[in-house]
Design a protein around this motif. Structure first.
Motif, PDB file in Angstrom:
ATOM      1  N   LYS A 180      33.448  11.815   8.969  1.00 24.71           N
ATOM      2  CA  LYS A 180      32.022  11.882   8.636  1.00 24.71           C
ATOM      3  C   LYS A 180      31.282  10.937   9.569  1.00 24.71           C
ATOM      4  O   LYS A 180      31.892  10.105  10.233  1.00 24.71           O
ATOM      5  N   LEU A 181      29.972  11.079   9.585  1.00 19.25           N
ATOM      6  CA  LEU A 181      29.161  10.136  10.348  1.00 19.25           C
ATOM      7  C   LEU A 181      29.112   8.812   9.595  1.00 19.25           C
ATOM      8  O   LEU A 181      28.995   8.787   8.369  1.00 19.25           O
ATOM      9  N   ASN A 182      29.217   7.724  10.318  1.00 22.24           N
ATOM     10  CA  ASN A 182      29.237   6.398   9.714  1.00 22.24           C
ATOM     11  C   ASN A 182      27.845   6.046   9.192  1.00 22.24           C
ATOM     12  O   ASN A 182      26.889   5.913   9.955  1.00 22.24           O
ATOM     13  N   ARG A 183      27.734   5.911   7.875  1.00 18.90           N
ATOM     14  CA  ARG A 183      26.446   5.655   7.238  1.00 18.90           C
ATOM     15  C   ARG A 183      25.858   4.314   7.653  1.00 18.90           C
ATOM     16  O   ARG A 183      24.657   4.171   7.789  1.00 18.90           O
ATOM     17  N   ARG A 184      26.688   3.316   7.849  1.00 20.54           N
ATOM     18  CA  ARG A 184      26.190   1.992   8.234  1.00 20.54           C
ATOM     19  C   ARG A 184      25.534   2.034   9.611  1.00 20.54           C
ATOM     20  O   ARG A 184      24.485   1.430   9.826  1.00 20.54           O
ATOM     21  N   ASP A 185      26.189   2.733  10.548  1.00 26.56           N
ATOM     22  CA  ASP A 185      25.621   2.825  11.887  1.00 26.56           C
ATOM     23  C   ASP A 185      24.295   3.579  11.877  1.00 26.56           C
ATOM     24  O   ASP A 185      23.350   3.205  12.572  1.00 26.56           O
ATOM     25  N   ILE A 186      24.226   4.655  11.089  1.00 25.85           N
ATOM     26  CA  ILE A 186      22.987   5.432  11.006  1.00 25.85           C
ATOM     27  C   ILE A 186      21.883   4.575  10.398  1.00 25.85           C
ATOM     28  O   ILE A 186      20.758   4.543  10.901  1.00 25.85           O
ATOM     29  N   GLY A 237      16.905   1.631  10.713  1.00 23.85           N
ATOM     30  CA  GLY A 237      16.190   0.467  10.206  1.00 23.85           C
ATOM     31  C   GLY A 237      16.025   0.435   8.700  1.00 23.85           C
ATOM     32  O   GLY A 237      15.105  -0.186   8.191  1.00 23.85           O
ATOM     33  N   PHE A 238      16.903   1.116   7.974  1.00 22.82           N
ATOM     34  CA  PHE A 238      16.869   1.010   6.511  1.00 22.82           C
ATOM     35  C   PHE A 238      18.271   0.755   5.991  1.00 22.82           C
ATOM     36  O   PHE A 238      19.232   0.752   6.752  1.00 22.82           O
ATOM     37  N   GLY A 239      18.393   0.520   4.702  1.00 31.82           N
ATOM     38  CA  GLY A 239      19.684   0.205   4.093  1.00 31.82           C
ATOM     39  C   GLY A 239      20.504   1.452   3.822  1.00 31.82           C
ATOM     40  O   GLY A 239      19.988   2.576   3.770  1.00 31.82           O
ATOM     41  N   THR A 240      21.805   1.243   3.608  1.00 35.31           N
ATOM     42  CA  THR A 240      22.691   2.376   3.322  1.00 35.31           C
ATOM     43  C   THR A 240      22.401   2.992   1.960  1.00 35.31           C
ATOM     44  O   THR A 240      22.796   4.126   1.701  1.00 35.31           O
ATOM     45  N   SER A 241      21.714   2.260   1.100  1.00 31.97           N
ATOM     46  CA  SER A 241      21.391   2.788  -0.221  1.00 31.97           C
ATOM     47  C   SER A 241      20.457   3.989  -0.134  1.00 31.97           C
ATOM     48  O   SER A 241      20.393   4.794  -1.066  1.00 31.97           O
ATOM     49  N   VAL A 242      19.759   4.140   0.987  1.00 25.16           N
ATOM     50  CA  VAL A 242      18.858   5.283   1.166  1.00 25.16           C
ATOM     51  C   VAL A 242      19.641   6.588   1.061  1.00 25.16           C
ATOM     52  O   VAL A 242      19.151   7.568   0.508  1.00 25.16           O
ATOM     53  N   PHE A 243      20.896   6.597   1.545  1.00 25.00           N
ATOM     54  CA  PHE A 243      21.695   7.825   1.529  1.00 25.00           C
ATOM     55  C   PHE A 243      22.087   8.238   0.115  1.00 25.00           C
ATOM     56  O   PHE A 243      22.320   9.411  -0.150  1.00 25.00           O
ATOM     57  N   GLY A 252       0.797  -1.212   0.000  1.00 24.27           N
ATOM     58  CA  GLY A 252       0.000   0.000   0.000  1.00 24.27           C
ATOM     59  C   GLY A 252       0.834   1.269   0.000  1.00 24.27           C
ATOM     60  O   GLY A 252       0.274   2.357   0.026  1.00 24.27           O
ATOM     61  N   GLN A 253       2.201   1.176  -0.017  1.00 23.30           N
ATOM     62  CA  GLN A 253       3.052   2.370  -0.061  1.00 23.30           C
ATOM     63  C   GLN A 253       3.802   2.398  -1.376  1.00 23.30           C
ATOM     64  O   GLN A 253       4.345   1.390  -1.810  1.00 23.30           O
ATOM     65  N   ASN A 254       3.839   3.564  -1.985  1.00 27.80           N
ATOM     66  CA  ASN A 254       4.649   3.691  -3.193  1.00 27.80           C
ATOM     67  C   ASN A 254       6.027   4.228  -2.810  1.00 27.80           C
ATOM     68  O   ASN A 254       6.303   4.503  -1.639  1.00 27.80           O
ATOM     69  N   GLY A 255       6.900   4.400  -3.797  1.00 25.07           N
ATOM     70  CA  GLY A 255       8.276   4.827  -3.550  1.00 25.07           C
ATOM     71  C   GLY A 255       8.365   6.183  -2.880  1.00 25.07           C
ATOM     72  O   GLY A 255       9.200   6.402  -1.998  1.00 25.07           O
ATOM     73  N   ALA A 256       7.530   7.118  -3.277  1.00 22.06           N
ATOM     74  CA  ALA A 256       7.560   8.456  -2.691  1.00 22.06           C
ATOM     75  C   ALA A 256       7.163   8.414  -1.222  1.00 22.06           C
ATOM     76  O   ALA A 256       7.738   9.126  -0.389  1.00 22.06           O
ATOM     77  N   GLN A 257       6.209   7.579  -0.892  1.00 21.96           N
ATOM     78  CA  GLN A 257       5.785   7.463   0.495  1.00 21.96           C
ATOM     79  C   GLN A 257       6.878   6.821   1.356  1.00 21.96           C
ATOM     80  O   GLN A 257       7.118   7.237   2.486  1.00 21.96           O
ATOM     81  N   VAL A 258       7.559   5.815   0.806  1.00 18.99           N
ATOM     82  CA  VAL A 258       8.663   5.174   1.516  1.00 18.99           C
ATOM     83  C   VAL A 258       9.788   6.180   1.727  1.00 18.99           C
ATOM     84  O   VAL A 258      10.386   6.254   2.808  1.00 18.99           O
ATOM     85  N   ALA A 259      10.093   6.980   0.681  1.00 19.30           N
ATOM     86  CA  ALA A 259      11.133   7.992   0.792  1.00 19.30           C
ATOM     87  C   ALA A 259      10.792   9.000   1.883  1.00 19.30           C
ATOM     88  O   ALA A 259      11.655   9.382   2.689  1.00 19.30           O
ATOM     89  N   GLN A 260       9.550   9.445   1.934  1.00 19.60           N
ATOM     90  CA  GLN A 260       9.116  10.396   2.957  1.00 19.60           C
ATOM     91  C   GLN A 260       9.188   9.760   4.346  1.00 19.60           C
ATOM     92  O   GLN A 260       9.627  10.393   5.305  1.00 19.60           O
TER      93      GLN A 260
END
Length: 148
Positions: free
Chosen positions: A40-46, A51-57, A6-14
């Motif tokens: 820099k801040l460690n992307r993996r830890d963030i 609760g999401f993947g590093t690809s979000v960054f 029920g969520q599209n990509g834009a909703q997941v991004a938001q």
């Protein structure tokens, strides 16, 4: 985080942006210090904390911008080190590949000089022995004993 039914990509991004913003607001300077990696801040830890993947960054421009804004604020507060300014092409030192060759030649030159000194000492020793045997040969010749 996988796309929920029920969520599209834009909703997941938001949703990811809201999760990241909430996480960042809940952290103290000491918490950020714990996850600094290479200035820099460690992307993996963030990503693990949110609760999401590093690809979000890299894929979510809003999260990427929020992270950059957070890091800039932390740099201004002195939590993160300042960004190092890269030298321009004119200012950067050109790699001198001949320095390796020069070092190799200097080493080879030192070895040759050491060998030369050893050989000169050996030549002096052999000349001294030869001189001794020449005198012995002359003495034997004067006495009439010639070796054949």
């Amino acid at each position: 985080m996988a796309v929920s039914k029920g969520q599209n990509g834009a909703q997941v991004a938001q949703n990811n942006l809201e999760i990241f913003s909430g996480w960042a607001a809940a952290q103290s300077h000491d918490d950020f210090i714990q996850i600094i990696n290479r200035g820099k801040l460690n992307r993996r830890d963030i990503a693990a904390a949110c609760g999401f993947g590093t690809s979000v960054f890299s894929q979510n421009k809003n999260v990427r911008a929020a992270l950059k804004k957070l890091e800039d604020r932390l740099r201004a507060d002195g939590v993160l080190p300042p960004i190092a300014v890269k030298a321009t092409d004119k200012e950067s030192k050109q790699y001198d590949n001949s320095s390796r060759k020069i070092a190799k030649l200097a080493s080879h030159n030192g070895n040759l000089e050491r060998e030369n000194i050893e050989l000169k000492a050996k030549v002096k020793l052999l000349e001294a022995k030869l001189e001794r045997f020449c005198e012995l040969n002359e003495t034997l010749a004067e006495m009439g004993f010639m070796q054949r």
